[in-house]
Motif scaffolding. Sequence first.
Motif, PDB file in Angstrom:
ATOM      1  N   THR A  43      82.164 101.222 -13.830  1.00 55.68           N
ATOM      2  CA  THR A  43      81.064 101.291 -14.796  1.00 55.68           C
ATOM      3  C   THR A  43      79.893 100.463 -14.288  1.00 55.68           C
ATOM      4  N   ILE A  44      78.699 101.029 -14.385  1.00 51.96           N
ATOM      5  CA  ILE A  44      77.469 100.311 -14.058  1.00 51.96           C
ATOM      6  C   ILE A  44      76.672 100.152 -15.349  1.00 51.96           C
ATOM      7  N   ALA A  45      76.348  98.909 -15.707  1.00 54.87           N
ATOM      8  CA  ALA A  45      75.616  98.623 -16.938  1.00 54.87           C
ATOM      9  C   ALA A  45      74.202  98.160 -16.624  1.00 54.87           C
ATOM     10  N   ASP A  46      73.247  98.563 -17.471  1.00 52.90           N
ATOM     11  CA  ASP A  46      71.842  98.189 -17.322  1.00 52.90           C
ATOM     12  C   ASP A  46      71.304  97.658 -18.644  1.00 52.90           C
ATOM     13  N   LEU A  47      70.291  96.798 -18.560  1.00 53.83           N
ATOM     14  CA  LEU A  47      69.597  96.288 -19.734  1.00 53.83           C
ATOM     15  C   LEU A  47      68.094  96.337 -19.499  1.00 53.83           C
ATOM     16  N   PHE A  48      67.335  96.420 -20.598  1.00 55.38           N
ATOM     17  CA  PHE A  48      65.889  96.258 -20.457  1.00 55.38           C
ATOM     18  C   PHE A  48      65.310  95.709 -21.758  1.00 55.38           C
ATOM     19  N   GLY A  49      64.154  95.076 -21.627  1.00 61.53           N
ATOM     20  CA  GLY A  49      63.413  94.590 -22.778  1.00 61.53           C
ATOM     21  C   GLY A  49      61.926  94.685 -22.500  1.00 61.53           C
ATOM     22  N   ARG A  50      61.143  94.968 -23.546  1.00 63.85           N
ATOM     23  CA  ARG A  50      59.688  95.080 -23.377  1.00 63.85           C
ATOM     24  C   ARG A  50      59.001  94.382 -24.547  1.00 63.85           C
ATOM     25  N   TYR A  51      58.008  93.578 -24.229  1.00 63.13           N
ATOM     26  CA  TYR A  51      57.238  92.903 -25.268  1.00 63.13           C
ATOM     27  C   TYR A  51      55.792  93.362 -25.180  1.00 63.13           C
ATOM     28  N   GLN A  52      55.278  93.879 -26.309  1.00 61.49           N
ATOM     29  CA  GLN A  52      53.927  94.407 -26.379  1.00 61.49           C
ATOM     30  C   GLN A  52      53.002  93.308 -26.883  1.00 61.49           C
ATOM     31  N   PHE A  53      52.338  92.589 -25.975  1.00 61.43           N
ATOM     32  CA  PHE A  53      51.453  91.492 -26.365  1.00 61.43           C
ATOM     33  C   PHE A  53      50.277  92.000 -27.200  1.00 61.43           C
ATOM     34  N   THR A  54      49.696  93.104 -26.752  1.00 62.78           N
ATOM     35  CA  THR A  54      48.607  93.765 -27.471  1.00 62.78           C
ATOM     36  C   THR A  54      48.885  95.263 -27.396  1.00 62.78           C
ATOM     37  N   PRO A  55      48.122  96.100 -28.111  1.00 64.86           N
ATOM     38  CA  PRO A  55      48.324  97.546 -27.967  1.00 64.86           C
ATOM     39  C   PRO A  55      48.182  98.041 -26.534  1.00 64.86           C
ATOM     40  N   SER A  56      47.542  97.257 -25.678  1.00 66.59           N
ATOM     41  CA  SER A  56      47.310  97.690 -24.297  1.00 66.59           C
ATOM     42  C   SER A  56      48.171  96.976 -23.266  1.00 66.59           C
ATOM     43  N   LEU A  57      48.604  95.760 -23.556  1.00 69.73           N
ATOM     44  CA  LEU A  57      49.266  94.925 -22.562  1.00 69.73           C
ATOM     45  C   LEU A  57      50.739  94.725 -22.914  1.00 69.73           C
ATOM     46  N   ALA A  58      51.630  94.982 -21.923  1.00 67.39           N
ATOM     47  CA  ALA A  58      53.074  94.850 -22.170  1.00 67.39           C
ATOM     48  C   ALA A  58      53.759  94.286 -20.933  1.00 67.39           C
ATOM     49  N   LEU A  59      54.856  93.570 -21.167  1.00 64.12           N
ATOM     50  CA  LEU A  59      55.713  93.055 -20.103  1.00 64.12           C
ATOM     51  C   LEU A  59      57.112  93.602 -20.313  1.00 64.12           C
ATOM     52  N   GLN A  60      57.684  94.175 -19.249  1.00 62.85           N
ATOM     53  CA  GLN A  60      59.027  94.762 -19.320  1.00 62.85           C
ATOM     54  C   GLN A  60      59.910  94.166 -18.243  1.00 62.85           C
ATOM     55  N   VAL A  61      61.176  93.914 -18.581  1.00 60.96           N
ATOM     56  CA  VAL A  61      62.164  93.411 -17.631  1.00 60.96           C
ATOM     57  C   VAL A  61      63.361  94.355 -17.636  1.00 60.96           C
ATOM     58  N   ASN A  62      63.774  94.805 -16.463  1.00 62.34           N
ATOM     59  CA  ASN A  62      64.950  95.673 -16.296  1.00 62.34           C
ATOM     60  C   ASN A  62      66.001  94.958 -15.469  1.00 62.34           C
ATOM     61  N   VAL A  63      67.238  95.026 -15.913  1.00 60.08           N
ATOM     62  CA  VAL A  63      68.376  94.477 -15.184  1.00 60.08           C
ATOM     63  C   VAL A  63      69.307  95.635 -14.845  1.00 60.08           C
ATOM     64  N   HIS A  64      69.548  95.859 -13.563  1.00 58.67           N
ATOM     65  CA  HIS A  64      70.423  96.935 -13.101  1.00 58.67           C
ATOM     66  C   HIS A  64      71.729  96.350 -12.571  1.00 58.67           C
ATOM     67  N   ASN A  65      72.811  97.068 -12.826  1.00 55.98           N
ATOM     68  CA  ASN A  65      74.153  96.624 -12.445  1.00 55.98           C
ATOM     69  C   ASN A  65      74.405  95.213 -12.984  1.00 55.98           C
ATOM     70  N   LEU A  66      74.319  95.121 -14.289  1.00 57.32           N
ATOM     71  CA  LEU A  66      74.369  93.836 -14.990  1.00 57.32           C
ATOM     72  C   LEU A  66      75.576  92.986 -14.597  1.00 57.32           C
ATOM     73  N   PHE A  67      76.749  93.597 -14.450  1.00 58.17           N
ATOM     74  CA  PHE A  67      77.971  92.836 -14.162  1.00 58.17           C
ATOM     75  C   PHE A  67      78.302  92.792 -12.671  1.00 58.17           C
ATOM     76  N   ASP A  68      77.305  93.193 -11.839  1.00 62.37           N
ATOM     77  CA  ASP A  68      77.426  93.082 -10.387  1.00 62.37           C
ATOM     78  C   ASP A  68      78.673  93.796  -9.864  1.00 62.37           C
ATOM     79  N   ARG A  69      78.900  95.012 -10.325  1.00 57.18           N
ATOM     80  CA  ARG A  69      80.072  95.784  -9.922  1.00 57.18           C
ATOM     81  C   ARG A  69      79.958  96.190  -8.458  1.00 57.18           C
ATOM     82  N   LYS A  70      80.999  95.917  -7.684  1.00 57.57           N
ATOM     83  CA  LYS A  70      81.035  96.301  -6.276  1.00 57.57           C
ATOM     84  C   LYS A  70      81.745  97.647  -6.152  1.00 57.57           C
ATOM     85  N   TYR A  71      81.066  98.612  -5.545  1.00 57.42           N
ATOM     86  CA  TYR A  71      81.621  99.958  -5.453  1.00 57.42           C
ATOM     87  C   TYR A  71      81.000 100.673  -4.254  1.00 57.42           C
ATOM     88  N   TYR A  72      81.676 101.716  -3.809  1.00 62.64           N
ATOM     89  CA  TYR A  72      81.140 102.561  -2.748  1.00 62.64           C
ATOM     90  C   TYR A  72      80.366 103.719  -3.386  1.00 62.64           C
TER      91      TYR A  72
END
Length: 720
Positions: free
Chosen positions: A668-697
């Motif tokens: 299983t590969i898990a991902d997370l993201f969050g976005r904060y809208q400071f203004t109607p025009s300006l936003a910051l987003q953070v994405n985390v891929h392979n949250l649990f650091d799964r080792k796979y081929y």
Amino acid sequence: MPTPVRHRASPSRRALRMPLGTLLGATALLPLASAMAQDDETTALRTLTVSAASLYDNVGYTRRTTTAGTRFEATLREVPQTVSIITRQRMQDQGLWDVEDVLSNATGISVNRIDSSRVDFYARSFRINSYQYDGIPTLNTDSRWYFGDGALNTAIYERIEVVRGANGLLTGAGNPGASIDFVRKHADSREPTGSLSTSYGSWDRSRSVVDVTTPLTRSGDVRARFVGGYEDGDSYLDRFGERKRYGYLVIDADVSDDTTLSLGYDTQRGRTSSPTWGGLPLWYSDGSETDYTRGFSVAPDWSYNAWESKKSFAQLEHRFGGGWTLHAAATHEESTLDSRLAYPYGFPDRETGQGVYYYTGWNSGERRVDGVDGYVEGPFSLFGRTHQLVFGSSYHDQSNDYENSFTNGFAVDDFDAWNGTTPAQAWPDFAPSERASSRQQALYGVARFSLAEPLTLILGARYTDWHGRTWSSTLGNHAQDEREITPYGGLIYTLDDTWSVYASYTEIFQPQSYRLAGGNGYLDPLVGKNYETGLKAAWFDGLLNASLAVFRLEQDNVADIVLTPGSLVTTATPVSDVVSEGVEMEISGAVSDDLELTAGFTHYTATSAEGTFNGDRPRTQANLFASYRVPQWRQLTLGGGWRWQSHTFARQAGPNGETRDFEQPSYTIADLFGRYQFTPSLALQVNVHNLFDRKYYSYFDTYGVYGEPLNVTSTLSYTF
């Protein structure tokens, strides 16, 4: 008055009310979801208001209509095949930067990352080689060569549509697993608008994108849109680095009240330093399994990949009287590759690391593609009812030319201590190695008959005239001509305002240029049949769509490809009685005002006359991704999801010539993201891929290639 640009006033999502549990239940069992959602839907739709409705815009994680599969503009539950649409909003939320990212997260698609750059995509156990741009079948890929197809940036696309199963009506010669359509962005605003974004993440990876639309005339009848960007960064692989640049320009013009013309051009180029060719040995010479770190790279420090893609296109739409419309499109592509690579071969000694030899190759190639497609569609009356007809013609021409140069290669004293340092090779002059061309001309027609108020019949056929020619330095010339009629049929029965059932049938036809392994001839065309039946639903005026499908594919003359290191010839053995059958489910769209969700499930079996077919492809896959706008804190959106696949294995030659299976358990590969809208025009987003650091081929057949470990990306965006 000029024809206005199509856009939609979306219905208020305050009307949407469906519990999350209901949706998860719908993914597992759609009929149960109907019963659970009925009360909520009845209450919600009483207050649903639609104004200036048009059926063209994306809505969150779904889309109300599509022309995929048949060319008819239809709702998803009116298409008698499984269709997945990855929208612009979903690409943004999940951080899907390139084609590989998108298809890795599409229902029913599995990915083979052959090495650090090349990638293959599979559906229902078959490699996908049918690609369209804005509905034109223009490209057939060959995984031996790297033109950057999987690395193309998604910033220029409005959405990507996946039709699973055979799509011979619109693609003609092609693979039965699925067809992919990349739908480009257009200048859809008469006012200046745009966005800027910049991203930074793990391994110093950065990305900057600008997307601007502006009118070119005071009335806005002529508009332009430009998308451009740059990417740069390293990787979890030692010594690996990559740079990509891309630009896209489209001009849309309302030539008259009834005619719209679009002209566009996009270019993408990339260069990687120290890319791998092949991957890690799976076994030591004593038969024990290896366990390298994910950062261990088999690439020498002098290796590189360079590729460039240029595409130009023109589209014309003219609306006649009586509801009839002409659609015409043409495209031209030129792509090039240049790479110097080294391929490790052999099984190292566990104690000394000896036993690995490197083949080398300097490869240069050019691919040219021309495609033209035109069709008319509109209504007609018969037996007192109104029906629809599409009739069209298409032309596709593709040529590939390759040159190669090889050195004598080199051995490694201790592979386990390899750090990429080796003397530069003395490369001989280039020598032409292979030329291949194919030409496909076709006529197609399809009618949608309204047999009764709840019953619709779709009947169509495509006549394909295909000609292929190959030349190789070792085998000489080979020419092949094929003519085929591909029938298509679908039946849709509307149960009520929400539910419909369907069944469809089409045939499979794909000429092949593989040389018979151990023989002098070439493989006959792949032929087969595709059956599918299922259940579809749409809630909230198409803001939420779901499907349940049961399918069966039958094929003969399927190529079992044999790749020999150091050989320019791709040989294969024909496999007969290949059968893939299974079930797929998907649900995508708005669950409520604040919750968007997409979830999918696929399970199938694939067998041949010899037994299991393509055992390295996962038989069961499940995916889920959701975004939730926090009601108590409207500026904040949180989300995430996971992808799961079942156990896989590959039978291959091990140490000492023995045949053995390499197995990988489910993961299983898990991902997370969050976005904060400071203004109607300006936003910051953070994405985390392979949250649990799964080792796979991500690939294991003769050698292994690891998937990406845990990584994080932050994106600052501004719209205007």
